[in-house]
Design an enzyme around this catalytic site. Structure first.
Site, PDB file in Angstrom:
ATOM      1  CB  SER A   1      31.492  38.579  17.973  1.00  0.00           C
ATOM      2  OG  SER A   1      32.059  37.937  16.866  1.00  0.00           O
TER       3      SER A   1
ATOM      4  CD  GLU B   1      30.701  36.720  21.772  1.00  0.00           C
ATOM      5  OE1 GLU B   1      31.780  36.588  22.380  1.00  0.00           O
ATOM      6  OE2 GLU B   1      30.554  36.438  20.586  1.00  0.00           O
TER       7      GLU B   1
ATOM      8  NE  ARG C   1      31.880  33.321  20.455  1.00  0.00           N
ATOM      9  CZ  ARG C   1      32.058  32.543  19.375  1.00  0.00           C
ATOM     10  NH1 ARG C   1      31.757  31.249  19.442  1.00  0.00           N
ATOM     11  NH2 ARG C   1      32.563  33.032  18.268  1.00  0.00           N
TER      12      ARG C   1
HETATM   13  N1  EPU Z   1      27.738  39.922   7.561  1.00  0.00           N
HETATM   14  C1  EPU Z   1      27.232  41.033   6.949  1.00  0.00           C
HETATM   15  N2  EPU Z   1      27.630  42.258   7.398  1.00  0.00           N
HETATM   16  C2  EPU Z   1      28.497  42.400   8.416  1.00  0.00           C
HETATM   17  C3  EPU Z   1      29.007  41.258   9.063  1.00  0.00           C
HETATM   18  C4  EPU Z   1      28.609  40.015   8.617  1.00  0.00           C
HETATM   19  O1  EPU Z   1      26.440  40.939   6.013  1.00  0.00           O
HETATM   20  O2  EPU Z   1      28.820  43.528   8.761  1.00  0.00           O
HETATM   21  C5  EPU Z   1      27.387  38.591   7.058  1.00  0.00           C
HETATM   22  C6  EPU Z   1      28.582  37.993   6.313  1.00  0.00           C
HETATM   23  O3  EPU Z   1      28.568  38.322   4.982  1.00  0.00           O
HETATM   24  C7  EPU Z   1      28.419  36.517   6.535  1.00  0.00           C
HETATM   25  C8  EPU Z   1      27.654  36.416   7.824  1.00  0.00           C
HETATM   26  O4  EPU Z   1      27.146  37.706   8.138  1.00  0.00           O
HETATM   27  O5  EPU Z   1      27.622  35.944   5.510  1.00  0.00           O
HETATM   28  C9  EPU Z   1      28.505  35.870   8.940  1.00  0.00           C
HETATM   29  O6  EPU Z   1      29.657  36.693   9.133  1.00  0.00           O
HETATM   30  P1  EPU Z   1      31.077  36.058   9.561  1.00  0.00           P
HETATM   31  O7  EPU Z   1      31.425  34.939   8.664  1.00  0.00           O
HETATM   32  O8  EPU Z   1      32.046  37.173   9.696  1.00  0.00           O
HETATM   33  O9  EPU Z   1      30.806  35.392  10.955  1.00  0.00           O
HETATM   34  P2  EPU Z   1      29.967  35.882  12.221  1.00  0.00           P
HETATM   35  O10 EPU Z   1      28.787  34.982  12.353  1.00  0.00           O
HETATM   36  O11 EPU Z   1      29.698  37.334  12.109  1.00  0.00           O
HETATM   37  C10 EPU Z   1      31.117  34.298  13.950  1.00  0.00           C
HETATM   38  C11 EPU Z   1      31.766  34.432  15.284  1.00  0.00           C
HETATM   39  C12 EPU Z   1      33.183  34.968  15.142  1.00  0.00           C
HETATM   40  C13 EPU Z   1      33.962  33.991  14.278  1.00  0.00           C
HETATM   41  C14 EPU Z   1      33.259  33.845  12.920  1.00  0.00           C
HETATM   42  C15 EPU Z   1      33.896  32.776  12.073  1.00  0.00           C
HETATM   43  C16 EPU Z   1      29.955  34.849  16.856  1.00  0.00           C
HETATM   44  C17 EPU Z   1      29.290  35.837  17.741  1.00  0.00           C
HETATM   45  N3  EPU Z   1      30.976  35.302  16.136  1.00  0.00           N
HETATM   46  O12 EPU Z   1      30.991  35.610  13.404  1.00  0.00           O
HETATM   47  O13 EPU Z   1      33.771  34.979  16.422  1.00  0.00           O
HETATM   48  O14 EPU Z   1      35.285  34.434  14.063  1.00  0.00           O
HETATM   49  O15 EPU Z   1      31.875  33.442  13.116  1.00  0.00           O
HETATM   50  O16 EPU Z   1      33.593  31.504  12.579  1.00  0.00           O
HETATM   51  O17 EPU Z   1      29.556  33.681  16.826  1.00  0.00           O
HETATM   52  C18 EPU Z   1      34.197  36.361  18.318  1.00  0.00           C
HETATM   53  O18 EPU Z   1      33.405  35.667  18.924  1.00  0.00           O
HETATM   54  O19 EPU Z   1      34.804  37.310  18.859  1.00  0.00           O
HETATM   55  C19 EPU Z   1      34.394  36.121  16.893  1.00  0.00           C
HETATM   56  C20 EPU Z   1      35.096  36.955  16.119  1.00  0.00           C
END
Ligand code: EPU
Length: 346
Positions: free
Chosen positions: A246, A342, A172
């Protein structure tokens, strides 16, 4: 007779930015100018008054939090165009104007029979914003499909082509968030979709879809449909609920720090990285601090994904920033980790 030089695009006064940022935050641009080509940017740079003004470059407004009216000259990038530049045995190179919708580009590329961008479906914002953040989702980052881009230097007015090394992509992150911040306008982005196409299916949510549909060999259109469904199920549509995706980056910590957290919170979602460090799911950390569904004024934490802050209606940028600071403090208090936002606060 010499043809008269093309005029500077019209400068619009006191333009509401509410519909020009995906959070839907209220703010006014004192002066705004829309650019549709490199030449338009150059004319602004060469203009005796406009050239000297500080400038704010606005794409789809998907990564900004407006907390006040903008005195800087707002350059709204609306460069159009989608085309296949070339195809050879190594793959396709496509070029998009920075003002095109990113999701529109992904859908268009699949319609042309070009696979490779499907994991990046439904990310809000314009093409020109994608390299700034090095957008990423479901195991693919922009840098994995990047060929080059064109920028116009806001001091010299010259157009320069930059490759991936010059863009200094990180998680990012890119040169456009660092020493080129506010100094250049991205006008065109070229992407390479390699042959043979190889689906990227290692992400847990996609593995679940494969199992659910009993389809271990999905084509690119199917991956696209799955990614859209996954995102729609847990991320708010900015056209309906204002948000900037995010809000925080997933923090990277040392193995010792991670072990320490696991000792106290064995459930913490974490991903070991090749260099021995560990990436933690910021959404999980925020959720564990009890923030899901909470609000400050009109700004809230999305019920289905704690990493996403939303405008529940009538939020101000100040409320979004206050909420973000409160979240940062509580995550720091409980886990000793400083979250990094971000979006750019203006
Ligand atoms: N989780 C929780 N509670 C929450 C949110 C997440 O426990 O409220 C846990 C989920 O269960 C999961 C883990 O955290 O095990 C990761 O969550 P998720 O798969 O939704 O991915 P993320 O790491 O939160 C990142 C990117 C997203 C992208 C997704 C999928 C960043 C900052 N964000 O989110 O990107 O869509 O992975 O690859 O790296 C964005 O940048 O705007 C964005 C949406």
């Amino acid at each position: 007779m010499q043809p008269s030089p093309s005029p500077v695009p019209p400068v619009e006064a006191r333009v509401s930015l509410r519909t020009l940022n995906t959070f839907g935050l209220p703010a006014t641009a004192v002066r705004l100018v829309r650019v549709r080509s490199e030449a338009d940017v150059r004319r602004i740079v060469d203009h005796p008054q406009l050239g000297l003004m500080p400038k704010l470059v606005l794409g789809g407004g998907s990564n900004l939090v407006f907390t006040q009216d903008v005195e800087d000259l707002v350059i709204k990038v609306e460069v159009p165009g989608l085309r296949v530049l070339r195809e050879d045995e190594r793959g396709w190179v496509i070029e998009a104007g920075a003002g095109e919708s990113w999701h529109g580009l992904v859908a268009w590329s699949l319609q042309q029979g070009i696979p490779g961008l499907e994991n990046l479906a439904l990310i809000p914002g314009t093409v020109g914003a994608t390299p700034v953040q090095n957008i990423g989702a479901y195991g693919v980052e922009l840098k994995d499909r990047f060929e080059s881009l064109d920028v116009v230097d806001l001091v010299t007015g010259r157009t320069v082509t930059l490759d991936a090394v010059a863009c200094a992509f990180g998680y990012r992150d890119s040169v456009f968030k660092r020493h080129l911040l506010g100094k250049a306008v991205i006008t065109r982005v070229r992407l390479r979709c390699p042959k043979p196409w190889q689906p990227v299916l290692g992400y847990l949510d996609l593995e679940r879809k494969m199992a659910e549909h009993q389809n271990p060999t999905p084509d690119a259109q199917t991956v696209f449909d799955w990614v859209c469904a996954i995102r729609r199920a847990k991320l708010p549509d900015p056209a309906v609920i204002g948000n900037a995706g995010s809000f925080f980056k997933n923090p990277v910590v040392s193995m010792e720090q991670c072990r320490d957290i696991i000792g106290r919170d064995p459930e913490v979602v974490h991903y070991p990285l090749p260099d021995g460090s560990v990436k933690l799911a910021a959404g999980w950390l925020i959720d564990a601090c009890g923030w899901k569904g909470k609000s400050i004024g009109g700004a809230g934490v999305y019920e289905k994904q704690a990493l996403v802050l939303v405008n529940r209606g009538g939020a101000t940028g100040g409320e979004v920033v206050t909420l973000a600071k409160a979240i940062e403090e509580s995550v720091y208090g409980r886990f000793g980790i400083r979250l990094e936002a971000e979006p750019v606060v203006v």
